[in-house]
Design a protein around this motif. Sequence first.
Motif, PDB file in Angstrom:
ATOM      1  N   LYS A 149      -5.481   2.431  -8.478  1.00 52.35           N
ATOM      2  CA  LYS A 149      -4.470   3.365  -7.947  1.00 52.35           C
ATOM      3  C   LYS A 149      -3.140   3.110  -8.634  1.00 52.35           C
ATOM      4  O   LYS A 149      -2.713   1.969  -8.760  1.00 52.35           O
ATOM      5  N   ARG A 151       0.963   4.094  -8.799  1.00 51.92           N
ATOM      6  CA  ARG A 151       2.093   4.663  -8.058  1.00 51.92           C
ATOM      7  C   ARG A 151       2.991   5.470  -8.990  1.00 51.92           C
ATOM      8  O   ARG A 151       3.242   5.044 -10.124  1.00 51.92           O
ATOM      9  N   ASP A 180      -0.539   7.611  -6.031  1.00 47.94           N
ATOM     10  CA  ASP A 180       0.220   7.529  -4.776  1.00 47.94           C
ATOM     11  C   ASP A 180       1.654   7.976  -5.031  1.00 47.94           C
ATOM     12  O   ASP A 180       2.343   7.409  -5.890  1.00 47.94           O
ATOM     13  N   ASN A 182       3.811   8.153  -2.318  1.00 53.19           N
ATOM     14  CA  ASN A 182       4.609   7.435  -1.297  1.00 53.19           C
ATOM     15  C   ASN A 182       5.710   8.295  -0.653  1.00 53.19           C
ATOM     16  O   ASN A 182       6.849   7.849  -0.511  1.00 53.19           O
ATOM     17  N   GLU A 216      -2.251  10.531  -2.985  1.00 51.23           N
ATOM     18  CA  GLU A 216      -1.889   9.882  -1.715  1.00 51.23           C
ATOM     19  C   GLU A 216      -0.455  10.203  -1.316  1.00 51.23           C
ATOM     20  O   GLU A 216       0.459  10.121  -2.142  1.00 51.23           O
ATOM     21  N   GLU A 242      -0.911   5.783   6.040  1.00 49.47           N
ATOM     22  CA  GLU A 242      -0.949   4.316   6.039  1.00 49.47           C
ATOM     23  C   GLU A 242      -0.019   3.676   7.069  1.00 49.47           C
ATOM     24  O   GLU A 242      -0.303   2.616   7.593  1.00 49.47           O
ATOM     25  N   HIS A 292      -5.205   1.579   4.184  1.00 48.82           N
ATOM     26  CA  HIS A 292      -4.179   0.988   3.328  1.00 48.82           C
ATOM     27  C   HIS A 292      -4.203  -0.506   3.617  1.00 48.82           C
ATOM     28  O   HIS A 292      -4.506  -0.934   4.728  1.00 48.82           O
TER      29      HIS A 292
HETATM   30 MG   LIG Z   1       0.095   4.397  -0.176  1.00 51.02          MG
END
Ligand SMILES: [Mg+2]
Length: 367
Positions: A149, A151, A180, A182, A216, A242, A292
Motif C-alpha cells: 500500500k 500513501r 491510501d 488518508n 483507501e 480505520e 487497519h
Molecule cells: Mg489508511
Amino acid sequence: MKITAIRLTRLSLPLDPPFNAAWDPTPRTTFPATLVTVETDEGVVGFGSGDTMDGFEAYEDLFIGTDPLQILNQVRRIETINFHGGRYWPLEAALWDIIGQVAGLPVSVLFGGARDRLPAYASCGELKPPAARAESALAAKERGFKAMKIRLARHRLADGIAAVRATREAVGDDFDIMVDLNQMWRMSGDIEAALPLAQVQRIAAELTEIGVLWLEEPLPQADVIGARRVRAETGIQIAGGEMVRSMPELAQLIEADAYDIYQPDVVLAVGMYRARQVAESANLRHRLFTPHTWSNGLGLLANLHVAAGVDASPYLEFPYDPPGWTPERRDFFMKPLDIDENGDLLVPNAPGLGTEIDADAVKRYTI
Ligand SMILES: [Mg+2]
C-alpha cells in the motif's frame, strides 16, 4: 475472576534517523507507545497496546474489581468513556489476552478460528520519489510480500501517482497495489480542506487504469454519496473506516453501502468485539473487512487475532517501510512479528494473544 490492577507503562523509542509519515507534516524523532498490563486476583496477566490511553487514570476505578471475563460489559464500559474521554481499546485487548489464557486458546479461535495465518501487505508510511518507491516494492516482493500500500499526500498528488505507476511497472501484474489518500480523519491541527470530489474522481480513474486493488479513504467520512459515485463511475474498490469512533457510525456506513472494504482498527476505532460485528455485517452484504493496523506490534497482534478469527480478506495490513519503519522499530518492546517466506503472518498458537514482551526493552524505553 476480578481485575486487581491496571498498569500503564509509557514508553518512547528514539528514532534516528527520524520517520517521515506521509500523513503527518512533522518528522517523528520518537515513537511513543503505552503498554497496558491488567492483573487479576487469580494471577492471570494480560497485555494490550495501541492507542495512547492518555487520561485513562481518571476512569481506572470503573474497572477495578470487575470480572474480565464479562467482556461485553467491559466493551460497553469502554464505550461510555469513548464518548467522554479517549479510546481505551488497548484495555479490551489485554482483557481478551486474559480470556484466551483462561480458555487455554489463542484469541483468534475465540473470534471464529477461521485461519491460522493471513497474507500480509507491506504498508508504506513515507513519501518516496517514484524510483525509490518502485525499488522498495521490488525488495518487498522478493521478501515474500504479495501486495503493497502506497500513501499519497494531498499536496504532492502528481508525485504520488507517478510513484504508483513506477511501482506497477517495476513489480508487474502479479503483485497487488493499494493506495491510501488518508482523507477520513486528520492529524490534530490539520485544518486544510479535503480534496474536492471531482479531483478524487480523476485520481481514482487514473489509479483504476494502473490496476490498483483499492483506493483507501479518498473522501471525508460524511461524503458517502461521493464514495459511492467514485465506485460507480470508475469501478475501483473503496476501503475506509480505520478510525471511525463508534459502532453506530460504522453500522450506518455499512447500511449505506459506503465502501467495499471496512477497516476499523481494533485498538484505535471500535475495539475487538465490535470489529467482529463489523466483519459479520459487512460479509452479510457481500463486502469485506480487514482492519487497519498502524500502532505497534502489540496493536498489530490484536488486529491479527481478530482478522484471522473472522476470515478477514484479502490481506492484513503490515506496517513495513524500511529503513524508516521496520518490524524492529514497530515492535520495539516485544519479539518482532514478521511474515514467512510466503508472505503470510502466522497467528501465535499460545493461549491469549501470545505476546512475548521484552522486559529489558520495556525497562530501557520507559519514560
Ligand atoms: Mg489508511
